[in-house]
Design an enzyme around this catalytic site. Structure first.
Site, short mmCIF file in Angstrom:
data_model
loop_
_atom_site.label_atom_id
_atom_site.label_comp_id
_atom_site.label_asym_id
_atom_site.label_seq_id
_atom_site.Cartn_x
_atom_site.Cartn_y
_atom_site.Cartn_z
CE LYS A 17 -3.64 0.05 2.69
NZ LYS A 17 -4.38 -0.03 3.96
C1 E4P Z 1 -7.56 0.88 4.95
O1 E4P Z 1 -6.70 0.64 4.22
C2 E4P Z 1 -7.73 2.18 5.58
O2 E4P Z 1 -6.51 2.57 6.06
C3 E4P Z 1 -8.76 2.08 6.67
O3 E4P Z 1 -9.87 1.36 6.21
C4 E4P Z 1 -9.15 3.40 7.21
O4 E4P Z 1 -10.25 3.21 8.07
P1 E4P Z 1 -10.62 4.26 9.20
O5 E4P Z 1 -11.10 5.49 8.53
O6 E4P Z 1 -11.70 3.58 10.00
O7 E4P Z 1 -9.37 4.49 9.99
#
Ligand code: E4P
Length: 224
Positions: A86
């Site tokens: 990522k």
């Molecule tokens: C996933 O890759 C994201 O980082 C994550 O779903 C963010 O979620 P949040 O907004 O609940 O922290």
């Protein structure tokens, strides 16, 4: 649409991997930091639970393209099995994405908040883009609409990039992404449970049990 689990909590991963049709596990630096443990041990434990055929996503913590590529290669090598790095959207991130595509490493471009960001990430060769649904809703945006626009763009331009929507507050947002043609969602175990729960289902099952027991007591079909 595929379901991916957004956590590094080993108990939650074990449970959801056993009961749900999971396509993989996503993490980010906040999710990893929450576990407050040795990074590689955690990665190995997650891989041991999900096996080599499910995708594991880990995020680079580097700021320059060269270092992102170096870290992605190490993550890919040490994680083993199906892996996707990522990378947050930025100039350095796009440069790293282009390079990683040449090296054959899968890339998810993350922290996407607009369709324009998603399109340029896909053009750079991203395999996935991750729009943050609930975080957009929290600032009076419309996360599901952004997801639907991204899906539309990828269809118009026939791009192979998949939309992996992230940041969910409830099951309804997951449903809205599904009808928008989103390819995958990454959610917590609580949201997964909410997706399959319904009070009418509980009432229906309770009725079946009551009617059966009124005639057959505690006998099951196995006892006939
Ligand atoms: C996933 O890759 C994201 O980082 C994550 O779903 C963010 O979620 P949040 O907004 O609940 O922290």
């Amino acid at each position: 649409m595929e379901y991916i689990l957004d956590t590094a909590d080993l108990e939650a991963i074990k449970h959801c991997n056993e009961f749900y049709p999971l396509a993989g596990v996503t993490t980010n630096p906040s999710i990893i930091a929450k576990e407050n443990t040795d990074f590689w041990t955690l990665v190995k434990n997650i891989r041991d639970i999900i096996g080599p055929d499910k995708l594991f996503f880990a995020q680079t913590v580097q700021k320059t393209a060269d270092k992102m590529v170096e870290e992605a290669c190490l993550l890919n090598e040490k994680t083993g099995g199906k892996f996707c790095v990522k990378i947050p959207i930025s100039e350095e991130g796009l440069k790293a994405t282009k390079r990683l595509k040449q090296l054959g490493i899968k890339v998810l471009v993350t922290a996407i908040f607009t369709p324009a960001q998603a399109l340029i990430a896909a053009r750079a060769g991203a395999d996935y883009v991750a729009p943050y649904v609930n975080r957009l809703d929290n600032i009076i945006g419309d996360g599901c609409y952004v997801v639907s626009e991204i899906v539309k763009q990828f269809n118009i331009y026939n791009l192979p990039c998949k939309v992996l929507a992230a940041s969910f507050k409830n099951a309804e947002l997951v449903h809205k992404c599904a009808v928008a043609g989103c390819h995958c969602v990454t959610v917590t175990d609580d949201i997964l449970k909410a997706v399959l729960s319904h009070p009418m289902t509980d009432a229906a099952v309770e009725g079946f049990e009551k009617d059966w027991e009124s005639v057959y007591g505690d006998k099951t079909i196995l006892d006939f």
